[in-house]
Structure formats: C-alpha cells, structure tokens
Write a protein that holds these residues in place. Structure first.
Motif, PDB file in Angstrom:
ATOM      1  N   THR A   3      57.469  65.524  44.977  1.00 44.23           N
ATOM      2  CA  THR A   3      58.157  65.002  46.159  1.00 44.23           C
ATOM      3  C   THR A   3      59.387  64.184  45.781  1.00 44.23           C
ATOM      4  O   THR A   3      60.441  64.349  46.410  1.00 44.23           O
ATOM      5  N   PRO A   4      59.326  63.281  44.780  1.00 46.09           N
ATOM      6  CA  PRO A   4      60.546  62.567  44.422  1.00 46.09           C
ATOM      7  C   PRO A   4      61.662  63.487  43.938  1.00 46.09           C
ATOM      8  O   PRO A   4      62.836  63.271  44.248  1.00 46.09           O
ATOM      9  N   LEU A   7      63.093  65.089  46.976  1.00 43.29           N
ATOM     10  CA  LEU A   7      63.887  64.118  47.721  1.00 43.29           C
ATOM     11  C   LEU A   7      65.258  63.923  47.090  1.00 43.29           C
ATOM     12  O   LEU A   7      66.278  63.852  47.791  1.00 43.29           O
ATOM     13  N   LEU A  29      62.311  56.930  46.290  1.00 41.31           N
ATOM     14  CA  LEU A  29      61.719  57.705  45.191  1.00 41.31           C
ATOM     15  C   LEU A  29      60.398  57.101  44.740  1.00 41.31           C
ATOM     16  O   LEU A  29      59.436  57.820  44.444  1.00 41.31           O
ATOM     17  N   ALA A  32      57.940  58.111  47.226  1.00 38.00           N
ATOM     18  CA  ALA A  32      57.612  59.526  47.053  1.00 38.00           C
ATOM     19  C   ALA A  32      56.640  59.719  45.890  1.00 38.00           C
ATOM     20  O   ALA A  32      55.715  60.536  45.965  1.00 38.00           O
ATOM     21  N   GLU A  33      56.858  58.975  44.819  1.00 30.99           N
ATOM     22  CA  GLU A  33      55.916  59.040  43.691  1.00 30.99           C
ATOM     23  C   GLU A  33      54.516  58.640  44.139  1.00 30.99           C
ATOM     24  O   GLU A  33      53.529  59.309  43.816  1.00 30.99           O
ATOM     25  N   ASP A  36      52.726  61.319  46.066  1.00 28.72           N
ATOM     26  CA  ASP A  36      52.196  62.373  45.198  1.00 28.72           C
ATOM     27  C   ASP A  36      50.976  61.895  44.419  1.00 28.72           C
ATOM     28  O   ASP A  36      50.017  62.652  44.219  1.00 28.72           O
ATOM     29  N   LEU A 139      58.642  64.633  53.511  1.00 26.09           N
ATOM     30  CA  LEU A 139      59.980  64.709  52.925  1.00 26.09           C
ATOM     31  C   LEU A 139      61.043  64.348  53.962  1.00 26.09           C
ATOM     32  O   LEU A 139      61.986  63.614  53.678  1.00 26.09           O
ATOM     33  N   LEU A 142      61.086  60.512  54.657  1.00 26.80           N
ATOM     34  CA  LEU A 142      61.737  59.795  53.563  1.00 26.80           C
ATOM     35  C   LEU A 142      63.256  59.979  53.622  1.00 26.80           C
ATOM     36  O   LEU A 142      64.020  59.021  53.485  1.00 26.80           O
TER      37      LEU A 142
END
Length: 200
Positions: A3-4, A7, A29, A32-33, A36, A139, A142
């Motif tokens: 995901t990061p 992004l 980010l 996003a980490e 996940d 996503l 974010l």
C-alpha cells in the motif's frame, strides 16, 4: 506491491488540488505501512495501541524494516506516535527504494539544477493505477487526505475494517496537526518580520 508503494506511485502520477509535500506524504506512508502490517497480522490494534503479532509475516523489505522498528513492550505504541516516529523522512526512504529498483528516473538537463523525478512505465505502476481507478477505499482515502483527486471507474466501496478506520482517522488527524503547526509558524514568522519592518 505494498500500500505505501502504491500510494507513492499515485502521488507521483496523479494530479491533485495542490502539490503533495513530503511531510504529509511521509505521515500517510507510515499509515499505509501500518494498514499492511495489520492486514498481514504482523500487528493488531487494541484500541489505538499497536500490539505486535506475527513479526515474520511481511515479505516486503521496507515493511520488514517497519516491523523491526515496532515497540514490542507494553504499553506498546499508539497509532499517532507511530505515524510521527516512523513517518520521519519516510518519503525519502521510499523514493530511494524506487530509484534502486528502477521505478523512477530523473528528468531534466543534467548541467542545470532542477529537473524532477518521474515514474517509468512498469508493472508496479500499472497495478497501482488499477487499484487507484478501481476505487479501492483505503488507497483513495489516504490519497484524498493528501489532496490527490480523481474519479474512480469502479463502484464506491466502504471501509468495513475497524482497524483500518482507526488508522485512517489517525492519519487524517496527524495531517491536520501538521498543517496547523505550519500555519502557526507562518503567522509567527510574519509577525516577526513586521516588527523589523515597522518604523521606529
């Protein structure tokens, strides 16, 4: 791709209402980490606390680094604290990884300063674009927090995961806090400048 990484590709590729700044992107980010890590069960949330789980789960190199930096002792770390700590200079970390993997290249004339980094055509870029335009909610949420806009081609999807909602809310709060701090500093600097400009 993670995901990061998706992004970052969207941030480099998509047009937004304003340029994406590295500070905001680093916070997103980090969020996003965490999303996940939660999905892979490397972490689970107890309220807003990040409780380590299966620390061997991530296979991505940068997610492994994220796992290695987790606080593994009680009372564990809050999501908000993680965003600020892990997010420090995280954009630069991901950009360096993209450069090492050949996903981006510098554009511009070599003899002059400036130029910019652009994505190359790649499978990860196409996958990220597919995820973006499908309207995948995590996503998109974010990205929209960073001012990145775009019309999805797929149907609107709701976020049904409590942990994801907690992380996304924390990212939004951190972004607002960062913007408020920037505005406060701008006001203070303007006031300082006015003192020196005022006649005696």
């Amino acid at each position: 791709m993670s995901t990061p990484q998706d992004l970052l590709i969207v941030a480099l590729d998509a047009e937004g209402t304003r340029p994406v700044r590295s500070g905001e992107l680093s916070l997103a980010l980090a969020g996003a980490e965490l999303l996940d890590l939660s999905k892979s069960r490397a972490v689970h949330l107890d309220g807003d606390r990040m409780v380590p789980g299966d620390l061997t789960a991530p296979t991505d190199r940068l997610l492994k680094e994220a796992v290695a930096s987790l606080v593994v002792a009680e009372p564990f770390e809050s999501v908000g604290d993680w965003l600020w700590r892990r997010g420090r200079d995280l954009t630069a970390t991901y950009m360096a990884a993209f450069e090492a993997e050949g996903l981006v290249q510098k554009q511009g004339i070599r003899h002059f300063r400036g130029g910019h980094t652009a994505l190359v055509d790649s499978i990860p870029r196409r996958r990220a674009a597919e995820r973006w335009f499908s309207g995948e909610p995590v996503l998109r949420t974010l990205a929209e927090g960073l001012g990145i806009t775009g019309e999805p081609t797929g149907e609107f999807q709701e976020i049904a995961d409590d942990a994801a909602e907690t992380v996304l809310a924390a990212v939004n709060g951190a972004l607002q806090e960062l913007e408020a701090e920037r505005q406060r500093r701008s006001i203070e600097e303007a006031a300082y400048d006015n003192v020196w400009r005022s006649p005696e």
